[in-house]
Design a protein around this motif. Sequence first.
Motif, PDB file in Angstrom:
ATOM      1  N   GLN A   3       0.841  -1.197   0.000  1.00 23.65           N
ATOM      2  CA  GLN A   3       0.000   0.000   0.000  1.00 23.65           C
ATOM      3  C   GLN A   3       0.876   1.246   0.000  1.00 23.65           C
ATOM      4  OE1 GLN A   3      -2.869   0.042   3.145  1.00 23.65           O
ATOM      5  NE2 GLN A   3      -3.814   1.921   2.447  1.00 23.65           N
ATOM      6  N   HIS A   5       3.813   1.583  -1.308  1.00 22.29           N
ATOM      7  CA  HIS A   5       4.371   1.763  -2.649  1.00 22.29           C
ATOM      8  C   HIS A   5       3.381   2.494  -3.549  1.00 22.29           C
ATOM      9  CE1 HIS A   5       6.408   0.885  -6.421  1.00 22.29           C
ATOM     10  NE2 HIS A   5       5.237   0.511  -6.880  1.00 22.29           N
ATOM     11  N   HIS A   6       2.119   2.066  -3.534  1.00 27.25           N
ATOM     12  CA  HIS A   6       1.110   2.690  -4.377  1.00 27.25           C
ATOM     13  C   HIS A   6       0.876   4.146  -3.973  1.00 27.25           C
ATOM     14  CE1 HIS A   6       0.242  -0.860  -6.641  1.00 27.25           C
ATOM     15  NE2 HIS A   6      -0.113  -1.552  -5.575  1.00 27.25           N
ATOM     16  N   GLN A   7       0.862   4.411  -2.677  1.00 26.84           N
ATOM     17  CA  GLN A   7       0.648   5.780  -2.209  1.00 26.84           C
ATOM     18  C   GLN A   7       1.801   6.676  -2.650  1.00 26.84           C
ATOM     19  OE1 GLN A   7      -2.242   6.771  -0.858  1.00 26.84           O
ATOM     20  NE2 GLN A   7      -1.430   8.814  -1.136  1.00 26.84           N
ATOM     21  N   ALA A  55      -3.553   3.115  -9.612  1.00 23.64           N
ATOM     22  CA  ALA A  55      -2.970   2.913  -8.287  1.00 23.64           C
ATOM     23  C   ALA A  55      -4.046   3.051  -7.211  1.00 23.64           C
ATOM     24  CB  ALA A  55      -1.829   3.904  -8.043  1.00 23.64           C
ATOM     25  N   ARG A  56      -4.938   4.022  -7.382  1.00 21.71           N
ATOM     26  CA  ARG A  56      -6.034   4.194  -6.413  1.00 21.71           C
ATOM     27  C   ARG A  56      -6.960   2.989  -6.424  1.00 21.71           C
ATOM     28  NH1 ARG A  56      -7.118  10.576  -7.415  1.00 21.71           N
ATOM     29  NH2 ARG A  56      -5.654  11.310  -5.834  1.00 21.71           N
ATOM     30  N   ARG A  58      -6.103  -0.051  -7.096  1.00 20.08           N
ATOM     31  CA  ARG A  58      -5.406  -1.120  -6.378  1.00 20.08           C
ATOM     32  C   ARG A  58      -5.465  -0.915  -4.864  1.00 20.08           C
ATOM     33  NH1 ARG A  58      -1.394  -0.263 -10.683  1.00 20.08           N
ATOM     34  NH2 ARG A  58      -1.777  -1.842 -12.247  1.00 20.08           N
ATOM     35  N   LEU A  59      -5.546   0.336  -4.460  1.00 25.32           N
ATOM     36  CA  LEU A  59      -5.653   0.644  -3.026  1.00 25.32           C
ATOM     37  C   LEU A  59      -7.091   0.520  -2.526  1.00 25.32           C
ATOM     38  CD1 LEU A  59      -3.310   3.758  -2.716  1.00 25.32           C
ATOM     39  CD2 LEU A  59      -2.907   1.476  -1.772  1.00 25.32           C
TER      40      LEU A  59
END
Length: 61
Positions: A3, A5-7, A55-56, A58-59
């Motif tokens: 998480q 990494h994505h942020q 990315a959002r 995926r989060l």
Amino acid sequence: MSQRHHQKAIESLAQRITEHQEKIRLESEKSFPDEGLIKHWEKEIRAFDKAIQQARKRLGQ
């Protein structure tokens, strides 16, 4: 991927969008702005925005 990494990716992409928007603003103020360059930056902004949305997703946002 984590998480965190994505942020971090979202923050980085958002910064790149801001930088490109500033480049577009400065180029647009010139007497003879390079429209091809502006279109290139606009295309990159769209790509960055798409990556942020992925990315959002995926989060779970």
